[in-house]
Design a protein around this motif. Structure first.
Motif, PDB file in Angstrom:
ATOM      1  N   THR B  44       0.771  -1.239  -0.041  1.00  0.00           N
ATOM      2  CA  THR B  44      -0.071  -0.092  -0.006  1.00  0.00           C
ATOM      3  C   THR B  44       0.911   1.343  -0.158  1.00  0.00           C
ATOM      4  O   THR B  44       0.661   2.258  -0.861  1.00  0.00           O
ATOM      5  N   ASP B 159      -6.056  -0.951  -4.888  1.00  0.00           N
ATOM      6  CA  ASP B 159      -5.437  -1.415  -3.729  1.00  0.00           C
ATOM      7  C   ASP B 159      -6.381  -2.484  -3.214  1.00  0.00           C
ATOM      8  O   ASP B 159      -7.537  -2.209  -2.805  1.00  0.00           O
ATOM      9  N   GLU B 160      -6.108  -3.619  -3.489  1.00  0.00           N
ATOM     10  CA  GLU B 160      -6.624  -4.696  -2.850  1.00  0.00           C
ATOM     11  C   GLU B 160      -8.203  -4.690  -3.381  1.00  0.00           C
ATOM     12  O   GLU B 160      -9.066  -4.837  -2.280  1.00  0.00           O
TER      13      GLU B 160
END
Ligand SMILES: Nc1ncnc2c1ncn2[C@@H]1O[C@H](COP(=O)(O)OP(=O)(O)O)[C@@H](O)[C@H]1O
Ligand SMILES: [Mg+2]
Lengths: 264, 341
Positions: B44, B159-160
């Motif tokens: 991240t 992000d994810e």
């Protein structure tokens, strides 16, 4: 409540303690008689008429409303940016700053009042309206900071980051994303501040003058001299105003949001 | 082959913690690059430095060949999809998607057209006038995707993106994201801790550990030839065996077979692994039959070996092994991966 008899009983008791005195005041306001007694003697609106015709009450009501509106606006104008700086900014000693803005909650109002009396009214020769405005603004700041802070803490910072990523400058992000997200919080803070200022006695008592006197102080004066149903009628009118504000608040934001914001 | 973005010697530290450690990384244009690694390895942080939300402690980041290290996010023209979706709750779906276009002063009619086009791309044109609150998690995710794509970003950062979706939707969205990438030709950087997701979706896979890149390559390459024990471990290799010459061998559990000492299951391979072992456990888990064994490797160390076999391809010999049985742990040459150290 079922299965929790103690808690249930306490809750009912709490309601009774809160509501019975109000019922007492409201019912005596409608008396046709001359004395502040319970039960009321007959039914009439005469004391409401008297209250609304009593010049000191009306001018004090106007003063109180002025003071509450302006000090609420000032507290929000100061408090909202401070909240943003505390929560979103990269300032060192955040907790110190926050403590500073919450400190009026623990400083006795009489001390604040006395200091303002000396500095602003005696020292700077300002009117009692100015002194009261400063006093109330200081008094309301913790509410403004706390309540807007609570609603900001609940907002996902990624939403503001998303706006930046899409091309919005920090200022643009504030006005088109942060502020709308904060609107319920600001509304609650304003409501709470307004009511707090409107009901305040200690500061107003210390900083009043013949030209500027708030409604609670005027009513207190009145009760000390004459004890008649007019005071109950005026109280009932204030109560009605408060209920109207509460209904508006519930319809626009919702109590859960307003009071949820204070606790979280 | 050009780079849409490049990290050179990028470090980000928080006090004692070094989140990203001297990172050198090229993001190839038009490709889908995944950053894969366990939680806390700095994925991240890497993505947020690229997006401009964090300024690196050291190093430079270039986007399309231009130094962007200190550029604020609003000047980078990147599309970011947050793990929490981060939709604007007070705006409709259409206004969410049109937010970036409005800032770019696209006229209203053209904006409406682009908004609908991008919503169409994620299959949500019919929900344009809803508020985000009235959408399911999967739908919010798609709106976030449409919003990020609508500004024609030079990179799309995710992000994810799938971690908050349920298992079925997650698998469906993998191919959906690939399809959108193919249709738009966008350069995509996707962060995930799910090796399956990375293997399925990536053109280029970057495996990270503790702020450092462990291996970069095409999924097939990384999967079949992991660079070190960490990567192998993370991609599901087990059965690590030290050799006499100091290197390390590893075999995936589904490649390790259990041969009985009598040798009825195909016999011992001429080359490859044929190691005596003792069964410690033999159980079924869903579609797999799992045999756990202990053996002594060439370096004289006691190791645990695991062999999994699909139920439907199981021989009676294998299903019949019991704890305490002496068996042979077997693998063919091409199933054995030799690690550097
Ligand atoms: N704002 C921060 N302050 C302190 N430490 C942080 C911060 N952000 C991340 N870290 C630390 O940096 C490391 C990498 O975090 P992160 O990039 O979020 O990892 P990942 O996304 O791979 O799970 C972690 O050890 C994390 O605790
Ligand atoms: Mg992460």
């Amino acid at each position: 409540m079922r299965g929790r008899p103690v808690l249930g009983t306490l809750a009912v008791l709490g309601y009774i303690i809160m509501i019975v005195p109000i019922l007492f005041v409201v019912s005596t306001a409608f008396t046709a008689g001359d004395a502040l007694t319970f039960p009321p003697q007959g039914l009439s609106l005469r004391w409401f008429g008297e209250a609304l015709a009593y010049q000191p009450f009306i001018s004090a009501l106007v003063s109180s409303l002025q003071l509450a509106v302006v000090s609420t606006a000032l507290a929000l104008l100061l408090g909202v940016p401070v909240t943003l700086a505390i929560q979103r900014g990269k300032i060192p000693g955040k907790s110190l700053v926050e403590g500073l803005f919450l400190s009026p909650l623990v400083v006795p109002e009489l001390v604040v009042g006395l200091a303002l009396y000396q500095q602003i009214m005696i020292g700077l020769h300002q009117t009692s309206f100015v002194a009261l405005l400063v006093g109330h603004t200081v008094l309301l700041l913790p509410y403004a900071v706390r309540v807007t802070g609570a609603s900001l803490a609940l907002a996902d910072p990624a939403v503001e980051e998303a706006a930046r990523g899409l091309g919005a400058s920090p200022l643009r992000t504030f006005f088109s994303v942060t502020l709308p997200l904060l609107r319920p919080g600001i509304f609650s803070a304003g409501l709470l501040s307004f009511v707090t200022s409107f009901n305040n006695v200690p500061l107003s008592l210390l900083l009043q003058s013949r030209q500027f006197r708030t409604l609670p102080v005027t009513m207190l004066d009145y009760v000390q001299q004459s004890y008649d149903p007019m005071i109950a009628a005026m109280s009932t009118l204030i109560l009605a105003g408060t209920v109207v504000i509460a209904i508006v608040a519930e319809k626009t934001v919702g109590f859960a949001k307003i009071f949820g914001g204070i606790n979280k | 082959m050009t780079n849409a973005a490049e990290f050179s010697g990028v470090t980000q530290s928080y006090g004692e913690t070094i989140a990203v450690d001297n990172l050198n990384l090229q993001i190839e244009e038009g490709k889908l690059t995944t950053l894969l690694g366990p939680s806390g390895c700095g994925k991240t942080t890497t993505l947020r430095m690229l997006a401009g939300y964090i300024t690196p402690s050291a190093g430079t980041i270039t986007i399309n060949g231009v130094d962007a290290t200190r550029l604020p996010p609003e000047k980078r023209n990147l599309g970011m999809v947050f793990q929490s979706y981060a939709l604007f709750p007070h705006l409709t779906v259409a206004d969410n998607v049109g937010f970036g276009l409005k800032l770019r002063k696209v006229p209203a009619a053209k904006r409406r057209e682009l908004v609908l086009h991008n919503l169409d791309l994620v299959g949500l044109a019919h929900l344009a006038d809803r508020k985000p609150k009235a959408l399911s998690g999967g739908q919010q995710q798609r709106v976030a995707l449409a919003r990020a794509i609508a500004i024609s970003p030079s990179l799309l950062l995710l992000d994810e993106p799938l971690s908050n979706l349920d298992a079925r939707l997650r698998v469906q969205m993998r191919s959906e994201i690939r399809r959108i990438q193919a249709e738009t030709g966008l350069t995509v950087v996707l962060v995930t801790h799910d090796q399956e997701e990375a293997l399925e979706m990536s053109d280029v896979m970057v495996v990270m550990r503790a702020g450092k890149v462990m291996q970069t390559g095409a999924p097939a390459t990384v999967f079949t030839a992991p660079a070190n024990r960490f990567v192998a471990d993370f991609l599901g290799y087990e059965n690590f065996l030290a050799t006499a010459d100091g290197s390390l061998l590893t075999v995936r559990p589904e490649h390790l077979r259990v041969g009985t000492a009598g040798g009825t299951t195909g016999g011992a391979p001429a080359t490859g692994l044929n190691l005596p072992a003792v069964v410690t456990d033999s159980v079924y888990r869903g579609v797999d039959h799992i045999v756990t064994m202990t053996a002594t490797d060439a370096a004289g160390q006691q190791t645990t070996l695991v062999s999994t076999t699909r139920r439907d391809t199981l021989s009676s010999d294998q299903s019949g092994v019991r704890p305490g049985d002496r068996v042979l742990a077997q693998a063919r040459d091409h199933e054995i991966v030799r690690l550097a150290a």
